[in-house]
Scaffold this active site. Structure first.
Site, PDB file in Angstrom:
ATOM      1  CD  GLU A  88      -3.123   5.561   6.497  1.00 54.74           C
ATOM      2  OE1 GLU A  88      -3.170   5.643   5.232  1.00 54.74           O
ATOM      3  OE2 GLU A  88      -2.302   5.020   7.214  1.00 54.74           O
TER       4      GLU A  88
ATOM      5  CD  GLU B 148      -3.743  -2.657   7.089  1.00 57.64           C
ATOM      6  OE1 GLU B 148      -2.668  -2.529   6.688  1.00 57.64           O
ATOM      7  OE2 GLU B 148      -4.602  -1.485   6.948  1.00 57.64           O
TER       8      GLU B 148
ATOM      9  CG  HIS C 244      -6.204   1.933   4.919  1.00 55.63           C
ATOM     10  ND1 HIS C 244      -5.739   2.963   5.934  1.00 55.63           N
ATOM     11  CD2 HIS C 244      -4.935   1.039   4.771  1.00 55.63           C
ATOM     12  CE1 HIS C 244      -4.433   2.497   5.897  1.00 55.63           C
ATOM     13  NE2 HIS C 244      -3.908   1.448   5.721  1.00 55.63           N
TER      14      HIS C 244
ATOM     15  N   GLY D  54       2.768  -0.968   4.242  1.00 56.23           N
ATOM     16  CA  GLY D  54       2.510   0.382   4.102  1.00 56.23           C
ATOM     17  C   GLY D  54       4.256   1.025   3.696  1.00 56.23           C
ATOM     18  N   GLY D  55       4.592   1.620   4.899  1.00 61.35           N
ATOM     19  CA  GLY D  55       5.886   2.329   4.864  1.00 61.35           C
ATOM     20  C   GLY D  55       7.145   1.472   4.229  1.00 61.35           C
TER      21      GLY D  55
ATOM     22  CB  SER E  40       4.561  -1.031  12.339  1.00 55.58           C
ATOM     23  OG  SER E  40       3.943  -0.024  12.383  1.00 55.58           O
TER      24      SER E  40
ATOM     25  N   GLY F 298       1.988   2.538  10.882  1.00 57.08           N
ATOM     26  CA  GLY F 298       2.741   3.679  10.660  1.00 57.08           C
ATOM     27  C   GLY F 298       3.390   3.999  11.880  1.00 57.08           C
TER      28      GLY F 298
ATOM     29  CG  ASN G  79      -1.859   1.242   1.315  1.00 53.39           C
ATOM     30  OD1 ASN G  79      -1.674   2.027   0.580  1.00 53.39           O
ATOM     31  ND2 ASN G  79      -2.557   1.420   2.319  1.00 53.39           N
ATOM     32  CD1 TRP G  80       3.784   1.083  -2.405  1.00 55.17           C
ATOM     33  CD2 TRP G  80       4.037   2.114  -4.524  1.00 55.17           C
ATOM     34  NE1 TRP G  80       4.676   0.443  -3.217  1.00 55.17           N
ATOM     35  CE2 TRP G  80       4.828   1.056  -4.528  1.00 55.17           C
ATOM     36  CE3 TRP G  80       3.842   2.957  -5.621  1.00 55.17           C
ATOM     37  CZ2 TRP G  80       5.699   0.666  -5.451  1.00 55.17           C
ATOM     38  CZ3 TRP G  80       5.014   2.382  -6.679  1.00 55.17           C
ATOM     39  CH2 TRP G  80       5.573   1.341  -6.836  1.00 55.17           C
ATOM     40  CE  LYS G  81      -0.388   3.111   4.587  1.00 56.01           C
ATOM     41  NZ  LYS G  81      -0.412   3.246   6.261  1.00 56.01           N
TER      42      LYS G  81
HETATM   43  P1  PGA Z   1       2.442   0.727   7.795  1.00 57.04           P
HETATM   44  O1  PGA Z   1       0.979   0.756   7.049  1.00 57.04           O
HETATM   45  O2  PGA Z   1       2.797  -0.762   7.360  1.00 57.04           O
HETATM   46  O3  PGA Z   1       3.014   1.864   7.352  1.00 57.04           O
HETATM   47  O4  PGA Z   1       1.934   0.705   9.289  1.00 57.04           O
HETATM   48  C1  PGA Z   1       0.054  -0.442   6.717  1.00 57.04           C
HETATM   49  C2  PGA Z   1      -1.287   0.045   6.012  1.00 57.04           C
HETATM   50  O5  PGA Z   1      -1.597   1.018   6.380  1.00 57.04           O
HETATM   51  O6  PGA Z   1      -1.786  -0.627   5.224  1.00 57.04           O
END
Ligand code: PGA
Length: 262
Positions: A97, A169, A95, A236-237, A215, A175, A9-11
């Site tokens: 976010e 999640e 998600h 994500g990150g 994470s 994050g 997930n590159w957000k």
């Molecule tokens: P993260 O994000 O690995 O940066 O915690 C995961 C996600 O939001 O899918």
């Protein structure tokens, strides 16, 4: 045996100018038999990423990070599921976010799910509790409610046929560098399948892939994939870093081989 999946997930990162290169590099470093790789870049990078990985073998799937709950109409700035034809074959829905920033409710996420399935997109439905909810012992109940809301009115057979994936999640782990413990994530994966079973999925619930997200790194992925209930990760990150993705997918390859899906 359930699919082993690593989804990136590159957000809101990358531009059309740099996404193709990043996708090519990650694809070249993560070729593991039996692992389904999915890259979910921003909408504006879908075309570039799709083209960049089009010939990769095993194939790399491309996914969107959301879709609108209507098919078309006066919705400035939005993107509908049918518009993704030829650009994406997967989609992340619900998600945390988007629940936070776009005020997405479980009911709305359920409508997006219908649009996604109708358009032939494979959905990754995200669920997960807040820290205070976990501390109050309500994590399982919260996730159960999220599933109930999003899946209300959906035919389990149709969602199973669409390959529904659930990503657990925990919001406090996204994050933050603070990941869940493997056994806790596995217990939630069991609870998710039990929730589906109660909602008419019956034996099909056992076949639904459950990913862990929050994470995830190459250093902690083993803790999750050591759990038979967990089928991969939504990253994500770390998904923007080729070294990290190489480590994560390589560990997923071990799981695929152990399961005999490679
Ligand atoms: P993260 O994000 O690995 O940066 O915690 C995961 C996600 O939001 O899918």
């Amino acid at each position: 045996m359930r699919d082993v999946i690593v989804a990136a997930n590159w957000k809101m990162h990358t531009t059309p100018a740099d996404a193709a290169e990043l996708a090519r590099t990650i694809a070249a470093r993560t070729r593991e038999a039996g692992v389904i790789r999915v890259i979910c870049p921003p909408f504006v990078c879908l075309a570039a990423v799709r083209e960049a990985v089009a010939d990769d073998d095993p194939p790399v799937a491309v996914g969107a990070q959301t879709v609108h709950h209507e098919l078309a109409g006066a919705h400035t700035g939005e993107t509908s599921a049918p518009m993704l034809a030829g650009l994406a074959s997967w989609v992340i829905l619900g998600h945390s976010e988007r629940r936070r920033d776009a005020y997405e409710t479980d009911e709305l996420i359920g409508r997006k799910l219908a649009r996604a399935v109708d358009a032939g997109l494979r959905p990754i439905l995200c669920v997960g509790e807040q820290l205070d909810e976990r501390e109050a012992g309500r994590a399982t109940g919260v996730v159960d409610e999220q599933l109930a809301g999003a899946l209300e009115g959906h035919d389990p057979g149709a969602l199973a046929a669409a390959g529904l994936v659930i990503a657990y999640e925990p919001v406090w782990a996204i994050g933050t560098g603070r990941n869940a413990r493997g056994p806790d994530a596995a217990a939630m994966a069991d609870a998710i399948r039990a929730s589906l079973e109660r909602r008419g999925w019956a034996s099909r619930a056992a076949d639904v892939p459950v990913l862990y997200g929050g994470s995830v790194t190459s250093a902690n992925i083993d803790e999750f994939l050591a759990e038979p209930a967990i089928d991969g990760a939504l990253v994500g990150g770390a998904s923007l870093k080729p070294d990290e993705m190489a480590g994560i997918v390589s560990r997923a390859g071990l799981t695929a081989r152990a399961r005999g899906t490679a």
